[in-house]
Design an enzyme around this catalytic site. Structure first.
Site, PDB file in Angstrom:
ATOM      1  N   GLY A  14      30.647  83.277  71.183  1.00  0.00           N
ATOM      2  CA  GLY A  14      30.378  84.486  70.397  1.00  0.00           C
ATOM      3  C   GLY A  14      29.259  84.236  69.399  1.00  0.00           C
ATOM      4  O   GLY A  14      29.161  83.147  68.843  1.00  0.00           O
ATOM      5  N   ARG A  75      28.890  83.614  77.757  1.00  0.00           N
ATOM      6  CA  ARG A  75      30.044  82.829  78.227  1.00  0.00           C
ATOM      7  C   ARG A  75      29.676  82.427  79.657  1.00  0.00           C
ATOM      8  O   ARG A  75      29.174  83.249  80.411  1.00  0.00           O
ATOM      9  CB  ARG A  75      31.315  83.676  78.225  1.00  0.00           C
ATOM     10  N   ASP A 106      34.819  76.454  69.442  1.00  0.00           N
ATOM     11  CA  ASP A 106      35.638  75.416  70.080  1.00  0.00           C
ATOM     12  C   ASP A 106      35.401  75.306  71.587  1.00  0.00           C
ATOM     13  O   ASP A 106      35.379  74.202  72.131  1.00  0.00           O
ATOM     14  CB  ASP A 106      37.130  75.593  69.743  1.00  0.00           C
ATOM     15  N   THR A 129      30.443  79.973  64.358  1.00  0.00           N
ATOM     16  CA  THR A 129      31.482  80.938  64.723  1.00  0.00           C
ATOM     17  C   THR A 129      31.963  81.645  63.465  1.00  0.00           C
ATOM     18  O   THR A 129      32.059  81.009  62.404  1.00  0.00           O
ATOM     19  CB  THR A 129      32.672  80.259  65.445  1.00  0.00           C
ATOM     20  N   ASP A 131      34.874  82.613  62.977  1.00  0.00           N
ATOM     21  CA  ASP A 131      36.327  82.424  62.818  1.00  0.00           C
ATOM     22  C   ASP A 131      36.736  81.331  61.837  1.00  0.00           C
ATOM     23  O   ASP A 131      37.882  81.296  61.394  1.00  0.00           O
ATOM     24  CB  ASP A 131      36.964  82.115  64.181  1.00  0.00           C
ATOM     25  N   ASP A 133      37.489  78.377  62.482  1.00  0.00           N
ATOM     26  CA  ASP A 133      38.684  77.728  63.032  1.00  0.00           C
ATOM     27  C   ASP A 133      38.386  76.335  63.589  1.00  0.00           C
ATOM     28  O   ASP A 133      38.957  75.930  64.594  1.00  0.00           O
ATOM     29  CB  ASP A 133      39.311  78.622  64.124  1.00  0.00           C
ATOM     30  N   ARG A 175      41.369  86.241  66.987  1.00  0.00           N
ATOM     31  CA  ARG A 175      42.368  86.248  68.065  1.00  0.00           C
ATOM     32  C   ARG A 175      43.419  85.173  67.857  1.00  0.00           C
ATOM     33  O   ARG A 175      44.604  85.405  68.028  1.00  0.00           O
ATOM     34  CB  ARG A 175      41.682  86.028  69.422  1.00  0.00           C
TER      35      ARG A 175
HETATM   36  P1  ATP Z   1      33.754  81.581  69.695  1.00  0.00           P
HETATM   37  O1  ATP Z   1      34.606  80.722  68.791  1.00  0.00           O
HETATM   38  O2  ATP Z   1      32.799  82.402  68.930  1.00  0.00           O
HETATM   39  O3  ATP Z   1      34.538  82.328  70.730  1.00  0.00           O
HETATM   40  P2  ATP Z   1      33.270  79.523  71.632  1.00  0.00           P
HETATM   41  O4  ATP Z   1      32.268  78.443  71.685  1.00  0.00           O
HETATM   42  O5  ATP Z   1      34.699  79.102  71.416  1.00  0.00           O
HETATM   43  O6  ATP Z   1      32.806  80.564  70.523  1.00  0.00           O
HETATM   44  P3  ATP Z   1      33.874  80.193  74.374  1.00  0.00           P
HETATM   45  O7  ATP Z   1      33.516  81.399  75.179  1.00  0.00           O
HETATM   46  O8  ATP Z   1      35.295  79.818  74.264  1.00  0.00           O
HETATM   47  O9  ATP Z   1      33.178  80.409  72.954  1.00  0.00           O
HETATM   48  O10 ATP Z   1      33.089  78.942  75.006  1.00  0.00           O
HETATM   49  C1  ATP Z   1      31.691  78.991  75.222  1.00  0.00           C
HETATM   50  C2  ATP Z   1      31.356  78.360  76.542  1.00  0.00           C
HETATM   51  O11 ATP Z   1      31.712  76.975  76.506  1.00  0.00           O
HETATM   52  C3  ATP Z   1      32.096  78.916  77.754  1.00  0.00           C
HETATM   53  O12 ATP Z   1      31.544  80.134  78.237  1.00  0.00           O
HETATM   54  C4  ATP Z   1      31.921  77.784  78.748  1.00  0.00           C
HETATM   55  O13 ATP Z   1      30.635  77.833  79.344  1.00  0.00           O
HETATM   56  C5  ATP Z   1      32.000  76.543  77.843  1.00  0.00           C
HETATM   57  N1  ATP Z   1      33.351  75.979  77.925  1.00  0.00           N
HETATM   58  C6  ATP Z   1      34.463  76.396  77.301  1.00  0.00           C
HETATM   59  N2  ATP Z   1      35.546  75.676  77.665  1.00  0.00           N
HETATM   60  C7  ATP Z   1      35.095  74.787  78.572  1.00  0.00           C
HETATM   61  C8  ATP Z   1      35.703  73.747  79.365  1.00  0.00           C
HETATM   62  N3  ATP Z   1      37.024  73.498  79.281  1.00  0.00           N
HETATM   63  N4  ATP Z   1      34.924  73.031  80.197  1.00  0.00           N
HETATM   64  C9  ATP Z   1      33.596  73.257  80.291  1.00  0.00           C
HETATM   65  N5  ATP Z   1      32.962  74.223  79.586  1.00  0.00           N
HETATM   66  C10 ATP Z   1      33.684  74.965  78.754  1.00  0.00           C
END
Ligand code: ATP
Length: 327
Positions: A14, A75, A106, A129, A131, A133, A175
């Site tokens: 995000g 994503r 994360d 982020t 959040d 978190d 969330r």
């Molecule tokens: P936000 O906290 O704003 O949601 P985020 O980094 O947690 O940000 P996610 O959509 O959960 O956002 O993760 C971003 C990208 O990281 C995913 O679209 C994916 O490409 C990669 N990713 C997440 N989990 C994994 C995993 N277990 N293995 C490999 N890549 C991953």
């Protein structure tokens, strides 16, 4: 230690206000240390598609004040697969990119952790982020702006609530984490705050409203979208049943919380951490997030930054504070 020659930078997951300030800092610090820097579009998707653009000092001019991310974000399910990551690695090697700075949350760090270990590829993460978190930083880039956006919006809602003697249930983002709800709720003087970590629930909320002061013209209840009570509309239905004579309104703030100009706090945090990330790569660090704890820069292994929300900020002391202030 091999000398880093070309740092790739991407934003993932995000978007959050301050990501642009972080990109700017990574680019300018790389150039300062005579390292090439390459912008990767749409997060891990851009790695897999080899969507790479060389960046210079000018390409990050006039962006420190802009919300969103000039590199776009996405994503990317393909990066979750071995084949997808193999393609990403091949593209990096072919373009002579020998280190990465990933800005995200994360999920982004989970992917980075796997990739680092799979290919022994140097990566530093920046906490981008809204959040807040992540463990390993007091604040994430974007959180300060997001809570101020909530506070400004709810101040306006309070004006109309006060004029009409209304109870407003305001849903904010979060969330899995109630940190946006908790701080912004304290900031707006909310009568109650419902967050996933506290498990107050609708029954307890009804009890608090029944036993609370009756002479308040308006009431604001802040609900984190991930609260177990089920979000603002579900809470609204429960309260309408219990208090049929109350004038109850719902407001879901939604995506306005992600946008807007970053606050000065977020710009400074992003700038500081962006420079720290480049210096860390030069010093041979990898598989860690750069964060700021008690004003100091600290580096935390990706695996330890993730999903430790309980240990972070939501302590009984904070929850007691909310209770005391809602009297
Ligand atoms: P936000 O906290 O704003 O949601 P985020 O980094 O947690 O940000 P996610 O959509 O959960 O956002 O993760 C971003 C990208 O990281 C995913 O679209 C994916 O490409 C990669 N990713 C997440 N989990 C994994 C995993 N277990 N293995 C490999 N890549 C991953």
């Amino acid at each position: 230690m091999t000398k880093i020659k070309n740092i790739g930078v991407l934003t993932s997951g995000g978007d959050s206000p301050g990501m642009n300030a972080a990109i700017r800092a990574v680019v300018r610090a790389s150039l300062y240390y005579n390292i090439k820097v390459t912008g990767i579009t749409r997060g891990y998707e851009g790695l897999i598609q080899a969507d790479f653009t060389p960046m210079d000092g000018k390409s990050v001019g006039n962006i420190i004040q802009r919300g969103g991310t000039i590199l776009k974000t996405a994503r990317c399910d393909a990066f979750r697969t071995k084949e997808g990551r193999a393609l990403a690695h091949k593209n990096l090697v072919e373009s002579d990119i020998d280190a990465l700075v990933v800005i995200g949350g994360d999920g982004t760090f989970t992917g980075a952790d796997i990739f680092c270990k799979e290919y022994d590829f140097p990566i530093i993460g920046l906490p981008g982020t809204i959040d807040n978190d992540l463990v390993g930083t007091d604040f994430t880039i974007g959180y300060d702006t997001a809570i101020n956006t909530v506070v400004h919006a709810v101040d306006k809602i309070r004006d109309t609530a006060e004029s009409h003697d209304r109870l407003f249930i305001v849903e904010v983002m979060g969330r899995d984490s109630g940190l946006i709800a908790l701080r912004s709720g304290i900031g707006v003087g909310a009568e109650a705050i419902l967050i996933p970590e506290a498990q107050v629930g609708s029954e307890e909320l009804v009890h608090r409203l029944e036993t609370g002061r009756k002479d308040k013209a308006s009431k604001i209840i802040i609900v984190a979208e991930g609260d177990e009570a089920g979000g603002a509309y579900v809470v609204g239905e429960t309260l309408k049943e219990k208090f049929p004579n109350a004038d109850i309104r719902i407001s879901v703030l939604g995506h306005i919380q992600r946008g807007g100009k970053p606050s000065c706090m977020d710009r400074v945090l992003a700038s500081r951490l962006g420079v720290a990330a480049v210096e860390a790569l030069i010093a041979g660090k990898t598989d860690v997030m750069a964060g700021q704890v008690n004003k100091e820069i600290v580096f935390t292994p990706f695996s330890q930054t993730i999903k430790h929300i309980d240990a972070h900020d939501i302590t009984p002391t904070w929850l007691k504070l909310v209770e005391i202030l809602s009297m």
